[in-house]
Motif scaffolding. Structure first.
Motif, PDB file in Angstrom:
ATOM      1  N   ARG A 140      -7.545   4.648  -7.762  1.00 50.03           N
ATOM      2  CA  ARG A 140      -6.340   3.889  -6.236  1.00 50.03           C
ATOM      3  C   ARG A 140      -6.054   2.866  -7.671  1.00 50.03           C
ATOM      4  O   ARG A 140      -6.753   2.175  -8.389  1.00 50.03           O
ATOM      5  N   GLY A 141      -4.462   3.135  -7.411  1.00 52.76           N
ATOM      6  CA  GLY A 141      -3.490   0.831  -7.738  1.00 52.76           C
ATOM      7  C   GLY A 141      -2.750   1.737  -7.071  1.00 52.76           C
ATOM      8  O   GLY A 141      -2.009   1.899  -6.390  1.00 52.76           O
ATOM      9  N   THR A 142      -1.805   0.752  -7.792  1.00 54.85           N
ATOM     10  CA  THR A 142       0.022   0.941  -7.403  1.00 54.85           C
ATOM     11  C   THR A 142       0.194   2.456  -7.732  1.00 54.85           C
ATOM     12  O   THR A 142       0.763   2.129  -9.124  1.00 54.85           O
ATOM     13  N   ILE A 143       0.865   2.618  -6.788  1.00 50.31           N
ATOM     14  CA  ILE A 143       2.537   3.994  -7.251  1.00 50.31           C
ATOM     15  C   ILE A 143       3.767   3.881  -6.826  1.00 50.31           C
ATOM     16  O   ILE A 143       4.386   2.770  -6.311  1.00 50.31           O
ATOM     17  N   HIS A 144       4.420   4.032  -7.288  1.00 44.72           N
ATOM     18  CA  HIS A 144       6.030   4.784  -6.899  1.00 44.72           C
ATOM     19  C   HIS A 144       6.576   5.459  -5.885  1.00 44.72           C
ATOM     20  O   HIS A 144       6.810   4.734  -4.942  1.00 44.72           O
ATOM     21  N   ALA A 145       5.522   5.934  -5.584  1.00 46.37           N
ATOM     22  CA  ALA A 145       5.806   7.055  -4.300  1.00 46.37           C
ATOM     23  C   ALA A 145       6.833   8.073  -3.988  1.00 46.37           C
ATOM     24  O   ALA A 145       6.973   7.965  -3.049  1.00 46.37           O
ATOM     25  N   ASP A 146       7.943   7.175  -4.942  1.00 42.43           N
ATOM     26  CA  ASP A 146       9.269   8.202  -4.636  1.00 42.43           C
ATOM     27  C   ASP A 146       9.920   8.357  -5.672  1.00 42.43           C
ATOM     28  O   ASP A 146      11.420   8.689  -6.112  1.00 42.43           O
ATOM     29  N   LEU A 147       9.124   9.062  -6.632  1.00 40.89           N
ATOM     30  CA  LEU A 147      10.007   9.357  -7.904  1.00 40.89           C
ATOM     31  C   LEU A 147      10.073  10.893  -8.216  1.00 40.89           C
ATOM     32  O   LEU A 147       9.897  11.780  -8.672  1.00 40.89           O
ATOM     33  N   PHE A 148      11.312  10.802  -7.967  1.00 43.63           N
ATOM     34  CA  PHE A 148      12.249  12.307  -7.382  1.00 43.63           C
ATOM     35  C   PHE A 148      12.755  11.612  -8.855  1.00 43.63           C
ATOM     36  O   PHE A 148      13.447  10.995  -9.648  1.00 43.63           O
ATOM     37  N   ASP A 149      14.256  13.068  -9.453  1.00 46.50           N
ATOM     38  CA  ASP A 149      14.271  12.348 -10.015  1.00 46.50           C
ATOM     39  C   ASP A 149      16.075  11.593 -10.728  1.00 46.50           C
ATOM     40  O   ASP A 149      15.936  11.581 -11.144  1.00 46.50           O
ATOM     41  N   ASP A 150      16.109  11.644  -9.084  1.00 39.29           N
ATOM     42  CA  ASP A 150      17.000  11.244  -9.181  1.00 39.29           C
ATOM     43  C   ASP A 150      17.151   9.135  -9.307  1.00 39.29           C
ATOM     44  O   ASP A 150      17.758   8.655  -9.469  1.00 39.29           O
ATOM     45  N   ASN A 151      15.432   9.018  -9.283  1.00 39.52           N
ATOM     46  CA  ASN A 151      14.684   7.592  -9.525  1.00 39.52           C
ATOM     47  C   ASN A 151      14.626   7.739 -11.140  1.00 39.52           C
ATOM     48  O   ASN A 151      13.721   6.511 -11.504  1.00 39.52           O
ATOM     49  N   ALA A 152      14.819   8.471 -11.781  1.00 41.24           N
ATOM     50  CA  ALA A 152      14.546   8.673 -13.061  1.00 41.24           C
ATOM     51  C   ALA A 152      15.658   8.870 -14.516  1.00 41.24           C
ATOM     52  O   ALA A 152      16.693   9.430 -14.228  1.00 41.24           O
ATOM     53  N   PHE A 153      15.787   8.250 -15.221  1.00 42.78           N
ATOM     54  CA  PHE A 153      16.599   8.402 -16.477  1.00 42.78           C
ATOM     55  C   PHE A 153      16.660   8.282 -17.246  1.00 42.78           C
ATOM     56  O   PHE A 153      15.198   8.358 -17.823  1.00 42.78           O
ATOM     57  N   PHE A 154      17.059   9.090 -17.778  1.00 40.49           N
ATOM     58  CA  PHE A 154      16.952  10.022 -19.061  1.00 40.49           C
ATOM     59  C   PHE A 154      17.642  10.017 -20.282  1.00 40.49           C
ATOM     60  O   PHE A 154      18.834   9.715 -20.295  1.00 40.49           O
ATOM     61  N   LEU A 155      17.582   9.628 -22.094  1.00 39.82           N
ATOM     62  CA  LEU A 155      18.702   9.666 -23.142  1.00 39.82           C
ATOM     63  C   LEU A 155      18.020  11.049 -23.516  1.00 39.82           C
ATOM     64  O   LEU A 155      16.956  10.400 -24.825  1.00 39.82           O
ATOM     65  N   GLY A 156      18.598  12.089 -23.053  1.00 37.59           N
ATOM     66  CA  GLY A 156      17.955  13.565 -23.961  1.00 37.59           C
ATOM     67  C   GLY A 156      17.156  13.773 -23.449  1.00 37.59           C
ATOM     68  O   GLY A 156      16.662  14.082 -21.412  1.00 37.59           O
ATOM     69  N   GLU A 157      15.172  14.260 -23.901  1.00 39.32           N
ATOM     70  CA  GLU A 157      14.565  14.606 -22.892  1.00 39.32           C
ATOM     71  C   GLU A 157      13.760  13.517 -22.857  1.00 39.32           C
ATOM     72  O   GLU A 157      12.412  13.521 -23.021  1.00 39.32           O
ATOM     73  N   THR A 158      13.817  11.966 -23.305  1.00 42.43           N
ATOM     74  CA  THR A 158      13.071  11.144 -23.346  1.00 42.43           C
ATOM     75  C   THR A 158      13.363   9.804 -22.567  1.00 42.43           C
ATOM     76  O   THR A 158      14.785   9.201 -21.767  1.00 42.43           O
ATOM     77  N   LEU A 159      12.680   9.810 -21.511  1.00 43.12           N
ATOM     78  CA  LEU A 159      12.725   9.049 -20.826  1.00 43.12           C
ATOM     79  C   LEU A 159      13.167   7.698 -20.458  1.00 43.12           C
ATOM     80  O   LEU A 159      12.183   6.536 -21.590  1.00 43.12           O
ATOM     81  N   SER A 160      14.332   6.886 -20.329  1.00 44.06           N
ATOM     82  CA  SER A 160      14.431   5.697 -20.594  1.00 44.06           C
ATOM     83  C   SER A 160      14.634   4.438 -19.518  1.00 44.06           C
ATOM     84  O   SER A 160      14.777   3.392 -19.320  1.00 44.06           O
ATOM     85  N   GLY A 161      13.694   5.200 -18.269  1.00 45.72           N
ATOM     86  CA  GLY A 161      14.506   4.046 -17.274  1.00 45.72           C
ATOM     87  C   GLY A 161      13.444   4.508 -15.348  1.00 45.72           C
ATOM     88  O   GLY A 161      13.986   6.320 -15.501  1.00 45.72           O
ATOM     89  N   VAL A 162      12.752   4.046 -15.350  1.00 45.95           N
ATOM     90  CA  VAL A 162      12.679   4.796 -13.643  1.00 45.95           C
ATOM     91  C   VAL A 162      12.838   3.020 -12.816  1.00 45.95           C
ATOM     92  O   VAL A 162      13.017   2.048 -13.212  1.00 45.95           O
ATOM     93  N   ILE A 163      13.908   3.569 -11.402  1.00 41.93           N
ATOM     94  CA  ILE A 163      14.439   2.720 -10.617  1.00 41.93           C
ATOM     95  C   ILE A 163      14.130   2.798  -9.577  1.00 41.93           C
ATOM     96  O   ILE A 163      12.972   3.967  -8.922  1.00 41.93           O
ATOM     97  N   ASP A 164      14.106   2.226  -8.130  1.00 47.32           N
ATOM     98  CA  ASP A 164      14.050   2.572  -7.005  1.00 47.32           C
ATOM     99  C   ASP A 164      12.334   2.509  -6.377  1.00 47.32           C
ATOM    100  O   ASP A 164      12.023   3.680  -5.966  1.00 47.32           O
ATOM    101  N   PHE A 165      11.982   0.758  -6.683  1.00 43.12           N
ATOM    102  CA  PHE A 165      10.031   0.808  -6.768  1.00 43.12           C
ATOM    103  C   PHE A 165      10.112   0.278  -4.925  1.00 43.12           C
ATOM    104  O   PHE A 165       8.945  -0.310  -4.811  1.00 43.12           O
ATOM    105  N   TYR A 166      10.948   0.718  -3.902  1.00 46.95           N
ATOM    106  CA  TYR A 166      11.019   0.377  -2.422  1.00 46.95           C
ATOM    107  C   TYR A 166      10.242   0.800  -1.419  1.00 46.95           C
ATOM    108  O   TYR A 166       9.895   0.450  -0.388  1.00 46.95           O
ATOM    109  N   PHE A 167       9.451   2.247  -1.940  1.00 45.93           N
ATOM    110  CA  PHE A 167       8.208   2.692  -1.189  1.00 45.93           C
ATOM    111  C   PHE A 167       7.564   2.780  -2.095  1.00 45.93           C
ATOM    112  O   PHE A 167       6.205   2.848  -1.752  1.00 45.93           O
ATOM    113  N   ALA A 168       6.813   2.037  -3.177  1.00 45.24           N
ATOM    114  CA  ALA A 168       5.850   2.133  -3.853  1.00 45.24           C
ATOM    115  C   ALA A 168       5.143   0.840  -3.182  1.00 45.24           C
ATOM    116  O   ALA A 168       5.236   0.603  -2.498  1.00 45.24           O
ATOM    117  N   CYS A 169       3.795   1.762  -3.825  1.00 43.80           N
ATOM    118  CA  CYS A 169       2.328   1.063  -2.422  1.00 43.80           C
ATOM    119  C   CYS A 169       0.968   0.971  -3.340  1.00 43.80           C
ATOM    120  O   CYS A 169       0.598   1.705  -4.376  1.00 43.80           O
TER     121      CYS A 169
END
Length: 322
Positions: free
Chosen positions: A186-215
């Motif tokens: 167990r640990g801290t999870i995002h719990a809502d990591l859908f495609d609209d909560n992740a940013f990419f530059l090409g095929e590189t993950l550039s950011g993860v947002i919207d942590f308001y379901f994290a738990c």
């Protein structure tokens, strides 16, 4: 947005006076999202995001969410970093709402993620889990298995109206897809990591947002949520299909950073089914309770009924490409 707080020019100017970010150059509301009010903010020093937390957000949870992002940013994980004002405080008040300014992330959310992007997402998810091992705060999963019977109560007829016989299937899911007596890391999870909560530059993950379901929950449950969100796509006749290449790449990417324990692999089918059930239930409630003509359009719960139909047939992690 379902709830939206307008910010006047004078209120914004007064708010920015508490920061060393210069004066506003551009300020525009962001249409996406239903929980909070978000604005693109450009000042004479750069670009930022301004978030006002609406009444649906539990104010007691805000220090957790802010601390989580500060912890990840300090570890070098690509997430929005809450910015402190001149007084050292990150959480402030604007138009009667708790508010925060966060750093701006470059990149685009993929509407049709590629297998390579799924692998990068898996790697990033595992890196996030590892980065949060020493995060000292905890938050219970308010939408975990204990909440599912409550969410389902009174919804059987609505389910059958969407698809005859669906209510009986959901009753079976409630009995079979609730992880019980599982001892998983167990640990801290995002719990809502859908495609609209992740940013990419090409095929590189550039950011993860919207942590308001994290738990705080099982780490493998986060991976199961991502399988539901990233590995399904429209197939022939617009029927929803599981893309084994995307699923296999997502899992392989995760395991290249944090290998799953045997118990996690064994639990993956029930975790994936449970994750699909959680999103079906919350979508069903939104579907039946959102007033006609509301600015936010509820998402069709049948998309997750289709996922549940797939998960009912999967008995081992290999069924997801693991």
């Amino acid at each position: 947005m379902a709830v939206y707080t307008q910010v006047s020019d004078d209120a914004l100017a007064d708010f920015l006076a508490g920061y060393d970010l210069g004066k506003a150059v551009s300020f525009k509301g962001i249409a996406e999202g239903v929980e909070n009010s978000n604005y693109y903010l450009e000042t004479t020093t750069g670009r930022y995001i301004l978030t006002l937390f609406e009444k649906r957000m539990n104010a007691a949870d805000l220090p957790y969410f802010i601390g989580l992002k500060q912890h990840l940013a300090a570890k070098g994980f690509p997430c929005p970093e809450p910015l402190a004002g001149k007084d050292g405080q990150t959480l402030r008040t604007l138009e009667g709402r708790p508010a925060v300014i966060i750093s701006f992330l470059e990149g685009l959310s993929p509407k049709h993620p590629t297998p390579a992007q799924c692998r990068a997402l898996g790697e990033g998810l595992a890196q996030m889990h590892i980065s949060l091992i020493d995060f000292g705060m905890e938050r219970a999963n308010s939408l975990g298995p204990a909440s599912w019977p409550r969410l389902w109560k009174g919804q059987a007829s609505a389910a059958d109206n969407l698809q005859p016989g669906l209510a009986d299937l959901i009753e079976a899911d409630l009995a079979e897809a609730r992880p019980q007596n599982l001892t998983l890391p167990r640990g801290t999870i995002h719990a809502d990591l859908f495609d609209d909560n992740a940013f990419f530059l090409g095929e590189t993950l550039s950011g993860v947002i919207d942590f308001y379901f994290a738990c705080t929950d099982a780490l493998a449950y986060d991976l199961a949520i991502c399988l539901n969100a990233w590995a399904f796509e429209d197939g022939a006749g617009n029927a929803l299909e599981y893309n084994f290449s995307k699923g296999a790449n997502l899992i392989a990417g995760y395991e290249s950073v944090r290998p799953l324990e045997p118990a996690e692999r064994e639990a993956l089918p029930v975790l994936a089914r449970g994750a699909a059930l959680r999103f079906f239930l919350t979508r069903l409630i939104d579907w039946t309770s959102t007033p006609e003509g509301a600015l936010v359009k509820p998402k069709n719960p049948l998309e997750y009924a289709a996922r549940l139909a797939f998960h009912r047939k999967v008995k081992t992690a290999e069924g997801y490409g693991a």
